[in-house]
Design a protein around this motif. Structure first.
Motif, PDB file in Angstrom:
ATOM      1  N   SER A 130       0.874  -1.170   0.000  1.00 53.24           N
ATOM      2  CA  SER A 130       0.000   0.000   0.000  1.00 53.24           C
ATOM      3  C   SER A 130       0.911   1.220   0.000  1.00 53.24           C
ATOM      4  O   SER A 130       2.010   1.186   0.536  1.00 53.24           O
ATOM      5  N   ILE A 131       0.455   2.265  -0.621  1.00 53.73           N
ATOM      6  CA  ILE A 131       1.282   3.464  -0.755  1.00 53.73           C
ATOM      7  C   ILE A 131       0.750   4.537   0.166  1.00 53.73           C
ATOM      8  O   ILE A 131      -0.451   4.767   0.256  1.00 53.73           O
ATOM      9  N   ARG A 132       1.661   5.180   0.827  1.00 55.56           N
ATOM     10  CA  ARG A 132       1.306   6.310   1.685  1.00 55.56           C
ATOM     11  C   ARG A 132       2.092   7.507   1.183  1.00 55.56           C
ATOM     12  O   ARG A 132       3.239   7.383   0.777  1.00 55.56           O
ATOM     13  N   VAL A 133       1.457   8.653   1.205  1.00 52.58           N
ATOM     14  CA  VAL A 133       2.091   9.897   0.780  1.00 52.58           C
ATOM     15  C   VAL A 133       2.302  10.753   2.015  1.00 52.58           C
ATOM     16  O   VAL A 133       1.372  10.987   2.785  1.00 52.58           O
ATOM     17  N   VAL A 134       3.535  11.195   2.209  1.00 55.70           N
ATOM     18  CA  VAL A 134       3.861  12.066   3.331  1.00 55.70           C
ATOM     19  C   VAL A 134       4.168  13.446   2.766  1.00 55.70           C
ATOM     20  O   VAL A 134       5.085  13.613   1.967  1.00 55.70           O
ATOM     21  N   ASN A 151      -4.061   7.432   1.346  1.00 57.37           N
ATOM     22  CA  ASN A 151      -3.359   7.414   2.628  1.00 57.37           C
ATOM     23  C   ASN A 151      -2.347   8.549   2.616  1.00 57.37           C
ATOM     24  O   ASN A 151      -1.208   8.382   2.163  1.00 57.37           O
ATOM     25  N   VAL A 152      -2.761   9.722   3.077  1.00 55.93           N
ATOM     26  CA  VAL A 152      -1.923  10.922   3.051  1.00 55.93           C
ATOM     27  C   VAL A 152      -1.725  11.407   4.476  1.00 55.93           C
ATOM     28  O   VAL A 152      -2.682  11.496   5.250  1.00 55.93           O
ATOM     29  N   LEU A 153      -0.485  11.705   4.813  1.00 53.01           N
ATOM     30  CA  LEU A 153      -0.148  12.250   6.128  1.00 53.01           C
ATOM     31  C   LEU A 153       0.626  13.544   5.918  1.00 53.01           C
ATOM     32  O   LEU A 153       1.466  13.630   5.016  1.00 53.01           O
ATOM     33  N   TYR A 154       0.327  14.526   6.738  1.00 51.64           N
ATOM     34  CA  TYR A 154       0.956  15.837   6.642  1.00 51.64           C
ATOM     35  C   TYR A 154       1.823  16.043   7.885  1.00 51.64           C
ATOM     36  O   TYR A 154       1.374  15.773   9.000  1.00 51.64           O
ATOM     37  N   VAL A 155       3.042  16.529   7.684  1.00 46.29           N
ATOM     38  CA  VAL A 155       3.957  16.775   8.786  1.00 46.29           C
ATOM     39  C   VAL A 155       4.467  18.198   8.652  1.00 46.29           C
ATOM     40  O   VAL A 155       4.887  18.620   7.567  1.00 46.29           O
ATOM     41  N   SER A 156       4.417  18.945   9.747  1.00 43.74           N
ATOM     42  CA  SER A 156       4.976  20.298   9.718  1.00 43.74           C
ATOM     43  C   SER A 156       5.647  20.600  11.038  1.00 43.74           C
ATOM     44  O   SER A 156       5.318  20.017  12.073  1.00 43.74           O
ATOM     45  N   GLY A 157       6.608  21.509  10.980  1.00 42.48           N
ATOM     46  CA  GLY A 157       7.323  21.929  12.170  1.00 42.48           C
ATOM     47  C   GLY A 157       6.572  23.033  12.896  1.00 42.48           C
ATOM     48  O   GLY A 157       6.104  23.983  12.265  1.00 42.48           O
ATOM     49  N   ARG A 158       6.456  22.911  14.196  1.00 38.16           N
ATOM     50  CA  ARG A 158       5.758  23.940  14.969  1.00 38.16           C
ATOM     51  C   ARG A 158       6.421  25.313  14.804  1.00 38.16           C
ATOM     52  O   ARG A 158       5.769  26.341  14.828  1.00 38.16           O
ATOM     53  N   ASN A 159       7.735  25.321  14.598  1.00 38.22           N
ATOM     54  CA  ASN A 159       8.461  26.585  14.463  1.00 38.22           C
ATOM     55  C   ASN A 159       8.672  26.996  13.009  1.00 38.22           C
ATOM     56  O   ASN A 159       9.465  27.894  12.735  1.00 38.22           O
ATOM     57  N   ASP A 160       7.974  26.385  12.086  1.00 38.81           N
ATOM     58  CA  ASP A 160       8.097  26.762  10.676  1.00 38.81           C
ATOM     59  C   ASP A 160       7.188  27.963  10.431  1.00 38.81           C
ATOM     60  O   ASP A 160       6.114  27.858   9.837  1.00 38.81           O
ATOM     61  N   THR A 161       7.644  29.105  10.935  1.00 37.04           N
ATOM     62  CA  THR A 161       6.812  30.306  10.944  1.00 37.04           C
ATOM     63  C   THR A 161       7.472  31.497  10.252  1.00 37.04           C
ATOM     64  O   THR A 161       7.051  32.635  10.463  1.00 37.04           O
ATOM     65  N   GLU A 162       8.476  31.224   9.429  1.00 31.70           N
ATOM     66  CA  GLU A 162       9.090  32.320   8.684  1.00 31.70           C
ATOM     67  C   GLU A 162       8.109  32.818   7.636  1.00 31.70           C
ATOM     68  O   GLU A 162       7.567  32.037   6.846  1.00 31.70           O
ATOM     69  N   LYS A 163       7.859  34.134   7.638  1.00 32.21           N
ATOM     70  CA  LYS A 163       6.915  34.714   6.680  1.00 32.21           C
ATOM     71  C   LYS A 163       7.439  34.511   5.263  1.00 32.21           C
ATOM     72  O   LYS A 163       8.604  34.765   4.984  1.00 32.21           O
ATOM     73  N   LEU A 164       6.574  34.026   4.399  1.00 27.61           N
ATOM     74  CA  LEU A 164       6.935  33.784   3.011  1.00 27.61           C
ATOM     75  C   LEU A 164       6.384  34.902   2.145  1.00 27.61           C
ATOM     76  O   LEU A 164       5.290  35.396   2.374  1.00 27.61           O
ATOM     77  N   ARG A 165       7.139  35.275   1.150  1.00 27.74           N
ATOM     78  CA  ARG A 165       6.704  36.292   0.198  1.00 27.74           C
ATOM     79  C   ARG A 165       6.970  35.751  -1.192  1.00 27.74           C
ATOM     80  O   ARG A 165       8.067  35.801  -1.689  1.00 27.74           O
ATOM     81  N   ARG A 166       5.936  35.173  -1.794  1.00 27.95           N
ATOM     82  CA  ARG A 166       6.151  34.595  -3.123  1.00 27.95           C
ATOM     83  C   ARG A 166       5.101  35.061  -4.116  1.00 27.95           C
ATOM     84  O   ARG A 166       5.405  35.487  -5.193  1.00 27.95           O
ATOM     85  N   SER A 167       3.829  34.934  -3.749  1.00 33.53           N
ATOM     86  CA  SER A 167       2.771  35.237  -4.702  1.00 33.53           C
ATOM     87  C   SER A 167       1.487  35.530  -3.950  1.00 33.53           C
ATOM     88  O   SER A 167       1.303  35.088  -2.829  1.00 33.53           O
ATOM     89  N   CYS A 168       0.588  36.245  -4.590  1.00 37.59           N
ATOM     90  CA  CYS A 168      -0.700  36.510  -3.945  1.00 37.59           C
ATOM     91  C   CYS A 168      -1.475  35.215  -3.761  1.00 37.59           C
ATOM     92  O   CYS A 168      -2.183  35.056  -2.774  1.00 37.59           O
ATOM     93  N   GLU A 169      -1.326  34.257  -4.699  1.00 37.64           N
ATOM     94  CA  GLU A 169      -2.067  33.004  -4.616  1.00 37.64           C
ATOM     95  C   GLU A 169      -1.769  32.262  -3.314  1.00 37.64           C
ATOM     96  O   GLU A 169      -2.664  31.745  -2.658  1.00 37.64           O
ATOM     97  N   ALA A 170      -0.510  32.196  -2.950  1.00 34.96           N
ATOM     98  CA  ALA A 170      -0.130  31.490  -1.729  1.00 34.96           C
ATOM     99  C   ALA A 170      -0.193  32.414  -0.519  1.00 34.96           C
ATOM    100  O   ALA A 170      -0.800  32.085   0.494  1.00 34.96           O
ATOM    101  N   ASP A 171       0.417  33.575  -0.601  1.00 36.06           N
ATOM    102  CA  ASP A 171       0.536  34.454   0.559  1.00 36.06           C
ATOM    103  C   ASP A 171      -0.811  34.975   1.050  1.00 36.06           C
ATOM    104  O   ASP A 171      -1.069  35.025   2.247  1.00 36.06           O
ATOM    105  N   GLU A 172      -1.683  35.363   0.141  1.00 32.88           N
ATOM    106  CA  GLU A 172      -2.959  35.971   0.536  1.00 32.88           C
ATOM    107  C   GLU A 172      -4.085  34.957   0.723  1.00 32.88           C
ATOM    108  O   GLU A 172      -5.074  35.253   1.381  1.00 32.88           O
ATOM    109  N   PHE A 173      -3.955  33.771   0.146  1.00 31.83           N
ATOM    110  CA  PHE A 173      -5.061  32.819   0.177  1.00 31.83           C
ATOM    111  C   PHE A 173      -4.757  31.533   0.932  1.00 31.83           C
ATOM    112  O   PHE A 173      -5.646  30.728   1.143  1.00 31.83           O
ATOM    113  N   GLN A 174      -3.487  31.312   1.322  1.00 30.71           N
ATOM    114  CA  GLN A 174      -3.160  30.055   1.983  1.00 30.71           C
ATOM    115  C   GLN A 174      -2.548  30.234   3.364  1.00 30.71           C
ATOM    116  O   GLN A 174      -2.538  29.298   4.148  1.00 30.71           O
TER     117      GLN A 174
END
Length: 189
Positions: A33-37, A111-134
């Protein structure tokens, strides 16, 4: 200094494959079985046009959409268009008879699992699509997307782990108990 990140298109494609890959499996029980992380991505592909606006999951106001008309095009959503060629997305939608709702349902069965760092809080500046909507930073984007799945399906469909004391560091994420569990399914998390 403004932080700008450019992720290679190949990495973005691999991360989004769980959304669009064909689900048909042979009945051979010996296949694994395949799982995506999904770990610390800079953006997510939403399943419809809704986003979190002032804490509510809804369609953004028309004025915001007009100021950022690509906000729900691939790679940020399933609408047609966008800057990247998307033959795998197009094929997946075609296989679903053009029905993006069926494609979203198929994603819910993965079967998808998401992992993120609690301290991954650096402000990103890339695009309105991501920055303003995500969200402003990766952990927030992960929180919003995972919450959007609950809102979309009315129940929790995947798992999400937040690793304490880790920022944007894939090695530390995958070496953590949560990362090991996400990759190999080991108990104890």
């Amino acid at each position: 200094a403004v932080y700008k990140e450019k992720e290679p298109p190949a990495i973005m494609r691999r991360r989004r494959l769980a959304t669009v890959q064909k689900a048909d499996r042979p009945t051979n029980a010996k296949l694994p079985s395949i799982r995506v992380v999904v770990a610390n991505p800079r953006s997510f592909c939403y399943l419809d046009g809704r986003r979190f606006v002032n804490g509510t999951f809804e369609l953004p106001p028309q004025t915001r959409i007009e100021s950022c008309p690509n906000y729900n095009k691939w790679e940020w959503g399933l609408d047609d268009g966008g800057e990247l060629p998307t033959p795998y997305r197009d094929t997946a939608i075609e296989r679903m008879g053009g029905n993006r709702t069926k494609l979203a349902h198929r994603y819910s069965t993965r079967n998808v699992l998401y992992v993120s760092g609690r301290n991954d809080t650096e402000k990103l500046r890339r695009s309105c699509e991501a920055d303003e909507f995500q969200g402003a930073y990766r952990r927030q984007r992960s929180e919003y997307f995972f919450s959007s799945l609950y809102e979309y399906f009315g129940k929790q469909i995947h798992q999400r782990f937040v690793v304490d004391d880790v920022g944007h560091d894939h090695a530390l994420l995958f070496e953590s108990p949560q990362g090991i569990h996400a990759m190999f399914g080991q108990e104890g998390v």
